[in-house]
Design an enzyme around this catalytic site. Structure first.
Site, mmCIF file in Angstrom:
data_model
loop_
_atom_site.group_PDB
_atom_site.id
_atom_site.type_symbol
_atom_site.label_atom_id
_atom_site.label_comp_id
_atom_site.label_asym_id
_atom_site.label_seq_id
_atom_site.Cartn_x
_atom_site.Cartn_y
_atom_site.Cartn_z
ATOM 1 N N ASP A 28 37.469 44.620 48.164
ATOM 2 C CA ASP A 28 37.458 45.514 49.474
ATOM 3 C C ASP A 28 37.556 46.693 49.451
ATOM 4 O OD1 ASP A 28 40.181 45.523 48.933
ATOM 5 O OD2 ASP A 28 40.779 45.279 51.156
ATOM 6 N N SER A 59 40.521 40.960 48.992
ATOM 7 C CA SER A 59 40.721 41.988 48.313
ATOM 8 C C SER A 59 40.080 41.803 46.852
ATOM 9 C CB SER A 59 42.364 42.489 48.421
ATOM 10 O OG SER A 59 42.604 43.788 47.618
ATOM 11 N N ASP A 88 38.020 47.555 43.624
ATOM 12 C CA ASP A 88 38.268 46.040 43.892
ATOM 13 C C ASP A 88 37.358 45.687 45.019
ATOM 14 O OD1 ASP A 88 39.469 47.343 46.191
ATOM 15 O OD2 ASP A 88 41.153 45.525 45.882
#
Length: 445
Positions: A243, A102, A241
């Protein structure tokens, strides 16, 4: 032994704490736990990843683990986490695996699992996967070993899904947006979806090389995005961000619009359209008190959960609610997604802008944020530091000092060796002073 799963899957330093061996074992264990046993065909698992260099290595390990357990693997390539969750549901796969850390820096990576339907796992399922790691199991051989295939049109299906959520092509005509892709998983699908929806799109940090994901860009570093919005005279900016399961926004003047404000905009719009179930918004305890006051003013109930979008998701499902999320920008609309989706969130906000003719700053102004300071304190052991007697005493002293005019929230990070110290107070000076004092005690502990 510490629990492997944090608030969002298993994360660690790739090839150090998160090794290919662990990834392979986790994948095999997940195949056993998440796939139904009474079947006439092998379980099917979708596997996606963000563009981190280590994702190539870990993908190979995950695929090996799944196929060793007899699962058929469908690789979808580099796609956002919400795209993988969506495709798990659309293809009726038994489980999904997303390889991503992430918003974490590039050296880290992580493994997230989805159950059938694209839903994140609850604690019980995660515990079962961990427990199975130490169990013996019979490995299939011959024709019973899993096979590997590639899904070539997954990105197209996800883009069409995003565009349809705002009414189809050209719904956002007249709006100009800058998208910071964080050199991450959404570098292709997000700009294309916004273009098809009718927006004029400027892309920054959209050239991933495997090493530059989240590097001074994206939702955790918004300076470049703010500058680009002003430079290009855009109506807003979108900061994703790595992902793309969350986002923050920038208004036309370069000011940040956080997840609380985005949720408030969406909640009021959905309530007015009769789409906000039980007139209720779900948020975590990290949300600013200003959000609670704004929702009360608009006749909307705010239900609070523990920190982590998985807990928001659980509450949404249990209560049948239609909108929830986090201040950090994870926002979930169960009508369209089973997890946070940054691209979807800002498409919905832009649809409200297009429909009302109001700029983002005006829409976001319904929330008056109480000054809030968040300090992330690096520690050796987040659990020990957060529970130290000296730290608990410092928190109690601060709460007495604020006397109901603010609040203190201290918690260990679910994904990193950090203790997060959050303080809200009537003024920024007081909030900063109290937060720094508590952070100092944490460091000493």
């Amino acid at each position: 032994m510490a629990r492997l799963f944090g608030t969002d899957g298993v994360r660690g330093l790739a090839n150090a704490t998160l090794t290919p061996d662990l990834a392979m074992k986790l994948a095999a264990s997940a195949a056993h736990i998440l796939a139904e046993r009474d079947r006439t065909h092998p379980p099917v698992a979708l596997v996606g990843r963000d563009p981190r260099a280590s994702g190539e290595m870990l993908e190979a390990a995950v695929v090996a683990g799944l196929t060793s357990a007899g699962a058929t693997v469908v690789r979808v390539g580099v796609l956002p986490t919400p795209a993988v969750a969506y495709l798990v549901g659309q293809t009726k796969a038994d489980l999904g695996v997303m390889i991503s850390a992430s918003h974490n820096p590039m050296p880290d990576n992580g493994i997230k699992f989805f159950a059938a339907g694209g839903h994140k796992l609850d604690d019980e399922l995660e515990n079962a996967i961990e427990a199975h790691l130490s169990e013996d199991w019979e490995r299939p051989t011959g024709r019973n070993i899993g096979r590997v295939h590639d899904l070539l049109d997954g990105a197209e299906a996800y883009i069409e899904h995003l565009v349809s959520s705002v009414g189809g092509p050209d719904s956002l005509t007249g709006l100009k947006v800058v998208i910071d892709c964080a050199n991450g998983a959404a570098f292709e699908v997000a700009p294309e979806a916004y273009r098809r929806a009718g927006a004029e799109v400027v892309v920054i940090h959209g050239e991933p090389d495997g090493l530059n994901i989240n590097e001074q860009c994206g939702s955790t570093h918004l300076d470049d995005l703010a500058a680009a919005v002003v430079e290009h005279g855009a109506d807003l900016g979108v900061g994703l961000d790595g992902d793309a399961d969350r986002c923050l926004a920038i208004d036309a003047s370069g000011e940040v619009v956080d997840g609380d404000q985005l949720m408030a905009i969406m909640a009021v719009a959905m309530r007015d359209a009769g789409k906000l179930a039980s007139d209720t918004l779900v948020a975590t305890v990290m949300s600013n008190l200003g959000l609670k006051l704004a929702m009360r003013e608009h006749g909307i109930t705010l239900v609070e959960t523990k920190v982590g979008d998985r807990y928001v998701l659980e509450e949404l499902r249990n209560g049948g609610y239609a909108l929830g999320g986090e201040q950090s920008g994870h926002v979930v609309m169960p009508e369209y997604a089973t997890t946070g989706d940054g691209s979807l969130t800002l498409l919905q906000v832009m649809a409200t802008m297009a429909r009302t003719g109001k700029p983002l700053a005006q829409l976001a102004s319904i929330v008056t944020r109480l000054p809030q300071i968040l300090i992330n304190v690096p520690v050796t052991d987040r659990t020990v530091a957060a529970s130290a007697a000296s730290v608990l005493a410092a928190v109690a002293e601060a709460e007495t000092e604020l006397a109901g005019a603010g609040r203190v929230l201290l918690r260990p990070s679910g994904t990193e060796q950090l203790v997060r110290v959050m303080v809200e107070a009537p003024s920024a000076e007081v909030a900063e002073s109290v937060a720094e004092r508590i952070a100092g005690v944490v460091r000493a502990a």
